[in-house]
Design a protein around this motif. Structure first.
Motif, PDB file in Angstrom:
ATOM      1  N   GLU A 121       0.826  -1.201   0.000  1.00 49.51           N
ATOM      2  CA  GLU A 121       0.000   0.000   0.000  1.00 49.51           C
ATOM      3  C   GLU A 121       0.865   1.257   0.000  1.00 49.51           C
ATOM      4  O   GLU A 121       0.626   2.192  -0.762  1.00 49.51           O
ATOM      5  CB  GLU A 121      -0.898  -0.040   1.243  1.00 49.51           C
ATOM      6  N   GLU A 122       1.867   1.260   0.839  1.00 51.35           N
ATOM      7  CA  GLU A 122       2.761   2.414   0.923  1.00 51.35           C
ATOM      8  C   GLU A 122       3.492   2.632  -0.397  1.00 51.35           C
ATOM      9  O   GLU A 122       3.672   3.760  -0.844  1.00 51.35           O
ATOM     10  CB  GLU A 122       3.799   2.200   2.027  1.00 51.35           C
ATOM     11  N   GLU A 123       3.913   1.538  -1.016  1.00 50.71           N
ATOM     12  CA  GLU A 123       4.634   1.648  -2.289  1.00 50.71           C
ATOM     13  C   GLU A 123       3.727   2.189  -3.395  1.00 50.71           C
ATOM     14  O   GLU A 123       4.130   3.045  -4.165  1.00 50.71           O
ATOM     15  CB  GLU A 123       5.190   0.283  -2.705  1.00 50.71           C
ATOM     16  N   ALA A 124       2.496   1.665  -3.462  1.00 56.13           N
ATOM     17  CA  ALA A 124       1.560   2.137  -4.491  1.00 56.13           C
ATOM     18  C   ALA A 124       1.241   3.608  -4.274  1.00 56.13           C
ATOM     19  O   ALA A 124       1.158   4.396  -5.219  1.00 56.13           O
ATOM     20  CB  ALA A 124       0.286   1.306  -4.471  1.00 56.13           C
ATOM     21  N   ASP A 125       1.071   3.981  -3.008  1.00 52.86           N
ATOM     22  CA  ASP A 125       0.772   5.370  -2.667  1.00 52.86           C
ATOM     23  C   ASP A 125       1.919   6.272  -3.134  1.00 52.86           C
ATOM     24  O   ASP A 125       1.701   7.298  -3.783  1.00 52.86           O
ATOM     25  CB  ASP A 125       0.574   5.481  -1.157  1.00 52.86           C
ATOM     26  N   TRP A 126       3.129   5.856  -2.827  1.00 54.50           N
ATOM     27  CA  TRP A 126       4.276   6.694  -3.157  1.00 54.50           C
ATOM     28  C   TRP A 126       4.492   6.788  -4.673  1.00 54.50           C
ATOM     29  O   TRP A 126       4.715   7.871  -5.210  1.00 54.50           O
ATOM     30  CB  TRP A 126       5.546   6.185  -2.460  1.00 54.50           C
ATOM     31  N   LEU A 127       4.410   5.635  -5.354  1.00 58.77           N
ATOM     32  CA  LEU A 127       4.615   5.660  -6.811  1.00 58.77           C
ATOM     33  C   LEU A 127       3.513   6.472  -7.503  1.00 58.77           C
ATOM     34  O   LEU A 127       3.793   7.226  -8.441  1.00 58.77           O
ATOM     35  CB  LEU A 127       4.671   4.241  -7.386  1.00 58.77           C
ATOM     36  N   SER A 128       2.286   6.342  -7.024  1.00 63.32           N
ATOM     37  CA  SER A 128       1.211   7.122  -7.657  1.00 63.32           C
ATOM     38  C   SER A 128       1.470   8.612  -7.456  1.00 63.32           C
ATOM     39  O   SER A 128       1.209   9.424  -8.346  1.00 63.32           O
ATOM     40  CB  SER A 128      -0.170   6.721  -7.132  1.00 63.32           C
ATOM     41  N   GLY A 129       2.019   8.982  -6.312  1.00 67.82           N
ATOM     42  CA  GLY A 129       2.382  10.385  -6.061  1.00 67.82           C
ATOM     43  C   GLY A 129       3.429  10.870  -7.040  1.00 67.82           C
ATOM     44  O   GLY A 129       3.327  11.976  -7.585  1.00 67.82           O
ATOM     45  N   GLU A 130       4.433  10.035  -7.296  1.00 65.93           N
ATOM     46  CA  GLU A 130       5.487  10.401  -8.253  1.00 65.93           C
ATOM     47  C   GLU A 130       4.942  10.485  -9.674  1.00 65.93           C
ATOM     48  O   GLU A 130       5.421  11.279 -10.482  1.00 65.93           O
ATOM     49  CB  GLU A 130       6.645   9.389  -8.196  1.00 65.93           C
ATOM     50  N   LEU A 131       3.956   9.649  -9.989  1.00 64.67           N
ATOM     51  CA  LEU A 131       3.348   9.709 -11.324  1.00 64.67           C
ATOM     52  C   LEU A 131       2.538  10.994 -11.475  1.00 64.67           C
ATOM     53  O   LEU A 131       2.611  11.666 -12.504  1.00 64.67           O
ATOM     54  CB  LEU A 131       2.431   8.493 -11.559  1.00 64.67           C
ATOM     55  N   LEU A 132       1.787  11.330 -10.433  1.00 62.29           N
ATOM     56  CA  LEU A 132       0.900  12.502 -10.500  1.00 62.29           C
ATOM     57  C   LEU A 132       1.685  13.809 -10.459  1.00 62.29           C
ATOM     58  O   LEU A 132       1.427  14.719 -11.244  1.00 62.29           O
ATOM     59  CB  LEU A 132      -0.124  12.460  -9.358  1.00 62.29           C
ATOM     60  N   ILE A 133       2.625  13.913  -9.518  1.00 59.53           N
ATOM     61  CA  ILE A 133       3.516  15.083  -9.446  1.00 59.53           C
ATOM     62  C   ILE A 133       4.935  14.578  -9.218  1.00 59.53           C
ATOM     63  O   ILE A 133       5.339  14.303  -8.095  1.00 59.53           O
ATOM     64  CB  ILE A 133       3.138  16.055  -8.298  1.00 59.53           C
ATOM     65  N   PRO A 134       5.713  14.435 -10.297  1.00 56.29           N
ATOM     66  CA  PRO A 134       7.088  13.938 -10.140  1.00 56.29           C
ATOM     67  C   PRO A 134       7.919  14.899  -9.279  1.00 56.29           C
ATOM     68  O   PRO A 134       7.658  16.105  -9.265  1.00 56.29           O
ATOM     69  CB  PRO A 134       7.628  13.927 -11.572  1.00 56.29           C
ATOM     70  N   TYR A 135       8.882  14.345  -8.590  1.00 58.55           N
ATOM     71  CA  TYR A 135       9.762  15.161  -7.747  1.00 58.55           C
ATOM     72  C   TYR A 135      10.357  16.341  -8.529  1.00 58.55           C
ATOM     73  O   TYR A 135      10.355  17.473  -8.041  1.00 58.55           O
ATOM     74  CB  TYR A 135      10.886  14.290  -7.175  1.00 58.55           C
ATOM     75  N   ASP A 136      10.852  16.088  -9.732  1.00 65.94           N
ATOM     76  CA  ASP A 136      11.465  17.159 -10.528  1.00 65.94           C
ATOM     77  C   ASP A 136      10.485  18.296 -10.805  1.00 65.94           C
ATOM     78  O   ASP A 136      10.853  19.466 -10.777  1.00 65.94           O
ATOM     79  CB  ASP A 136      11.984  16.617 -11.874  1.00 65.94           C
ATOM     80  N   GLY A 137       9.264  17.939 -11.091  1.00 67.11           N
ATOM     81  CA  GLY A 137       8.229  18.948 -11.339  1.00 67.11           C
ATOM     82  C   GLY A 137       7.911  19.713 -10.067  1.00 67.11           C
ATOM     83  O   GLY A 137       7.749  20.948 -10.094  1.00 67.11           O
ATOM     84  N   ALA A 138       7.829  18.988  -8.945  1.00 62.50           N
ATOM     85  CA  ALA A 138       7.556  19.624  -7.647  1.00 62.50           C
ATOM     86  C   ALA A 138       8.682  20.583  -7.287  1.00 62.50           C
ATOM     87  O   ALA A 138       8.448  21.682  -6.772  1.00 62.50           O
ATOM     88  CB  ALA A 138       7.392  18.565  -6.564  1.00 62.50           C
ATOM     89  N   LEU A 139       9.912  20.184  -7.598  1.00 64.01           N
ATOM     90  CA  LEU A 139      11.078  21.007  -7.279  1.00 64.01           C
ATOM     91  C   LEU A 139      11.038  22.328  -8.062  1.00 64.01           C
ATOM     92  O   LEU A 139      11.277  23.402  -7.516  1.00 64.01           O
ATOM     93  CB  LEU A 139      12.357  20.231  -7.611  1.00 64.01           C
ATOM     94  N   ARG A 140      10.695  22.223  -9.350  1.00 65.13           N
ATOM     95  CA  ARG A 140      10.614  23.456 -10.159  1.00 65.13           C
ATOM     96  C   ARG A 140       9.523  24.383  -9.626  1.00 65.13           C
ATOM     97  O   ARG A 140       9.704  25.596  -9.576  1.00 65.13           O
ATOM     98  CB  ARG A 140      10.384  23.120 -11.631  1.00 65.13           C
ATOM     99  N   LEU A 141       8.406  23.795  -9.213  1.00 64.86           N
ATOM    100  CA  LEU A 141       7.328  24.612  -8.656  1.00 64.86           C
ATOM    101  C   LEU A 141       7.754  25.248  -7.332  1.00 64.86           C
ATOM    102  O   LEU A 141       7.459  26.407  -7.072  1.00 64.86           O
ATOM    103  CB  LEU A 141       6.069  23.763  -8.444  1.00 64.86           C
TER     104      LEU A 141
END
Ligand SMILES: [Zn+2]
Length: 187
Positions: A121-141
């Motif tokens: 569950e934790e893995e799916a939650d985390w990967l879905s987060g990265e799919l929806l807002i990737p770290y690189d995109g979050a960093l630029r924002l």
């Protein structure tokens, strides 16, 4: 969560996005992804029978999505009575379970959790987060001082998901740390 999983998810999400021609700064398209991978998506509104109206409650108290085994593999059952941003999160969560080859037969009631529990569950939650807002995109924002609402708008997710990603992906922390270092150096 397994050690190293977050770094892996960060890379994997960028790869999976790239396969759809998406960079780290645009909204994820879970439907194109399902299509690309031959994962059937069944909408509750397409179903007949007495169970349908029960599942279709808009408040989401019953069901958001579920993975169901079919002859050719797995299908995603989604509650299309829910708002689009919620559906996109549900779809991404279920897709993450498929990509990570988790057991299926689970259903998602909460926006970010289904009944599977534990590490999967934790893995799916985390990967879905990265799919929806990737770290690189979050960093630029974060560098551009974007608010949670800005992030929600750019990536077409709920405010809650945007807040979670901006604060817990590490993006804002990294930007704040870098800025305080600079400020310290200038003194
Ligand atoms: Zn789940």
């Amino acid at each position: 969560m397994r050690r190293g999983f977050k770094a892996e998810a960060k890379r994997l999400a960028l790869e999976l996005r790239a396969e759809l021609g998406l960079d780290a700064d645009c909204p994820f398209d879970p439907y194109a992804f399902a299509d690309e991978y031959g994962i059937r998506v069944v909408r509750l509104s397409e179903l007949d029978g007495p169970g349908r109206d029960y599942f279709l409650k808009r408040d989401g108290s019953a069901l958001s999505g579920a993975l169901i085994p079919i002859v050719t593999g797995v299908a995603i059952l989604e509650n299309d009575a829910q708002p689009d941003v919620r559906r996109r999160t549900t779809m991404s969560h279920e897709l993450a379970h498929v990509v990570l080859e988790h057991e299926f037969g689970v259903s998602l009631a909460d926006e970010r959790k289904c009944g599977l529990g534990g590490a999967q569950e934790e893995e799916a939650d985390w990967l879905s987060g990265e799919l929806l807002i990737p770290y690189d995109g979050a960093l630029r924002l974060a560098r551009a001082n974007a608010t949670d609402a800005d992030a929600a708008g750019v990536f077409q997710v709920s405010l809650a998901v945007a807040r979670w990603r901006m604060n817990h992906s590490g993006a804002r922390t990294v930007v704040e740390r870098t800025r305080s270092k600079w400020n310290g150096a200038r003194r």
